[in-house]
Scaffold this active site. Structure first.
Site, short mmCIF file in Angstrom:
data_model
loop_
_atom_site.label_atom_id
_atom_site.label_comp_id
_atom_site.label_asym_id
_atom_site.label_seq_id
_atom_site.Cartn_x
_atom_site.Cartn_y
_atom_site.Cartn_z
CB THR A 82 40.61 -20.52 -53.86
OG1 THR A 82 41.69 -20.44 -52.93
CG2 THR A 82 41.13 -20.93 -55.22
CB CYS A 104 43.37 -26.04 -51.39
SG CYS A 104 42.32 -25.12 -50.26
#
Ligand SMILES: NC(=O)C1=CN([C@@H]2O[C@H](COP(=O)(O)OP(=O)(O)OC[C@H]3O[C@@H](n4cnc5c(N)ncnc54)[C@H](O)[C@@H]3O)[C@@H](O)[C@H]2O)C=CC1
Ligand SMILES: O=C(O)[C@H]1O[C@H](OP(=O)(O)OP(=O)(O)OC[C@H]2O[C@@H](n3ccc(=O)[nH]c3=O)[C@H](O)[C@@H]2O)[C@H](O)[C@@H](O)[C@@H]1O
Length: 446
Positions: A123, A262
């Protein structure tokens, strides 16, 4: 079949490598961490993920899956290299690209195949793939052509393999049709809808998706707070809201807040991006504010209940940020444990998988139990932080049998109120009325 190298063998890299080997590719996973590679070579996964170790061993035996610490061995003649190294939060709350930069430069130094595909699964903030291209280019020897692509990952820890084979969508972003087509062909065997887009849109889809999931949870937690004030039940309210198919029931479960490596980090990254580009995004900042408050909401209730927690024996059931994982990154348990200790409580925690990882962060700040019974023995109150099956299935009377005072603060709404009512417990949960159970109690609740 392609020769695929993976940079980074964490949750994402290892699951991706094992899955691509499973559909027939030749996969080599590269990691800087020697201990991890030694463990993987001996057939042991350093992370707890259902089904992963078996599938990994099977593919190693078939000669489809290898592990190395050498970027040269891994990358030299790969057709495709997937970057799956970590992108932790830096001190400003943005995504730290130092491992991405290292990996990109190592790729640049070592690739030999013309038209190699460099795919980023980590990410990353919007614009990072352009930087990756530059980092690779600065290190390239000779005139090798390569393509870059963004391919964000949506798997969840604890069901990572299942998600890889049954996910809702695969997003691929690239500058060229050739790169998009090559990745589309790679993923077709998974039978999951594939969406092709440009690099920046693919990058933004990832952080915006995680922030939306976080938004749903913070929304549910906000409504839970209102439920507590008016005496409604959040479980029914969430269900009723979610039955509208435009809203959906998932990610509306109120609790002690969202954690993990996350949701918090990617929401903060999106808020940071909005600031950077001058776009007002109070909504995104509020998601995190609500979560911060939520992590301590149960503690506040306990302090209100007891006036002081000084000298109290507190049992904590669950340390991981959610069940079926040993991961404690940004877990509510850490914030709660630290705060309880600051309040003068003696905390004894139990978790079926995450004790070792929790020890690395909390050290001897708290005590660790080998069983639920050991954690609950003589406790004055108990917090439920993670809804492991073993914890959800505790026979309610055991709280009464084992604890000094059967007073429970449940951060995951594990038990139905009508069942609790039949037991000699005092039960506080999230967004539901307090229950003082069956009065057939030998000891008086203080
Ligand atoms: N954990 C998850 O459930 C998900 C994570 N992501 C994203 O995927 C990325 C990876 O996450 P995790 O797998 O959780 O990370 P992790 O921290 O578990 O693993 C990262 C691995 O990369 C290795 N590494 C670092 N630099 C390296 C280099 N230059 N060459 C080779 N290996 C190197 C580390 O030793 C480590 O083993 C992050 O950007 C994360 O945000 C995306 C979706 C799901
Ligand atoms: O980018 C990532 O790394 C991943 O982040 C999340 O996956 P994960 O962190 O594994 O865990 P989730 O299942 O999303 O749970 C996150 C947190 O939210 C909490 N949660 C979840 C759902 C809910 O309704 N309520 C709630 O409090 C969980 O307890 C947990 O603490 C996303 O769900 C994945 O799609 C994404 O790929």
């Amino acid at each position: 079949m392609k020769k695929i190298a993976i940079a980074g063998t964490g949750y994402v890299g290892l699951v991706t490598g094992v899955s691509l080997a499973e559909i027939g590719h030749d996969v080599i996973c590269v990691d800087k961490d020697k201990r991890k590679i030694e463990s993987l070579r001996s057939g042991k996964t350093p992370i707890y993920e259902p089904g992963l170790e078996e599938m990994m061993r099977k593919n190693m035996q078939k000669g489809k899956l290898f592990f190395t610490t050498s970027s040269f061995v891994g990358f030299k003649d790969a057709d495709m290299i997937i970057i799956a190294v970590g992108t932790p939060k830096d001190e400003n709350g943005t995504l730290d690209l130092q491992y991405i930069e290292q990996a990109a430069k190592e790729i640049g130094r070592n690739i030999t195949k013309n038209n190699a595909m460099i795919v980023t699964k980590s990410t990353v903030p919007v614009g990072a793939n352009r930087k990756i291209k530059e980092w690779i280019q600065t290190e390239l020897k000779g005139n090798i052509k390569f393509f870059i692509a963004a391919n964000p990952e949506f798997l969840r820890q604890g069901s990572a393999l299942y998600d890889t084979f049954h996910g809702d969508r695969i997003i691929i972003g690239a500058e060229s049709e050739e790169a998009l087509d090559s990745l589309e062909a790679l993923y077709q065997p998974f039978g999951i809808p594939i969406m092709k887009t440009d690099l920046k849109s693919a990058e933004l889809i990832k952080t915006a998706s995680n922030a939306f999931l976080a938004l749903k949870i913070s929304y549910a937690n906000t409504i839970a707070g209102i439920c507590e004030q008016i005496g409604a039940n959040i479980e029914d309210v969430s269900l009723g809201i979610g039955m509208d198919s435009r809203i959906g029931t998932s990610f509306l479960k109120a609790g002690i807040g969202f954690g993990g490596s996350c949701l918090p980090k990617d929401t903060a990254a999106l808020a940071g991006l909005a600031n950077e580009v001058g776009e007002p995004a109070q909504l995104i900042h509020d998601i995190l504010e609500v979560n911060k408050r939520q992590e301590l909401s149960l503690l506040k209730k306990a302090i209100h209940r007891f006036k002081s927690l000084k000298g109290k024996n507190v049992a904590m059931l669950g340390l991981s940020f959610k069940p079926e994982t040993d991961d404690v990154r940004d877990a509510a348990s850490l914030t709660l444990a630290r705060q309880l200790v600051m309040e003068g409580a003696k905390v004894t925690a139990y978790d079926p998988a995450a004790v070792e990882n929790a020890k690395k962060v909390l050290g001897d700040l708290i005590y660790y139990a080998d069983s639920i019974e050991q954690a609950l023995k003589n406790a004055d109150l108990a917090f439920i932080v993670t809804e492991w099956e073993e914890i959800r299935n505790i026979r309610l009377n055991l709280f009464y049998e084992w604890m000094r005072e059967p007073i429970i603060f449940d951060g995951r709404n594990c038990f139905q109120l009508d069942k609790v009512k039949k037991c000699p417990l005092e039960y506080h949960s999230i967004g539901r009325p307090i229950v003082i159970g069956n009065s057939n109690v030998k000891r008086q609740l203080k």
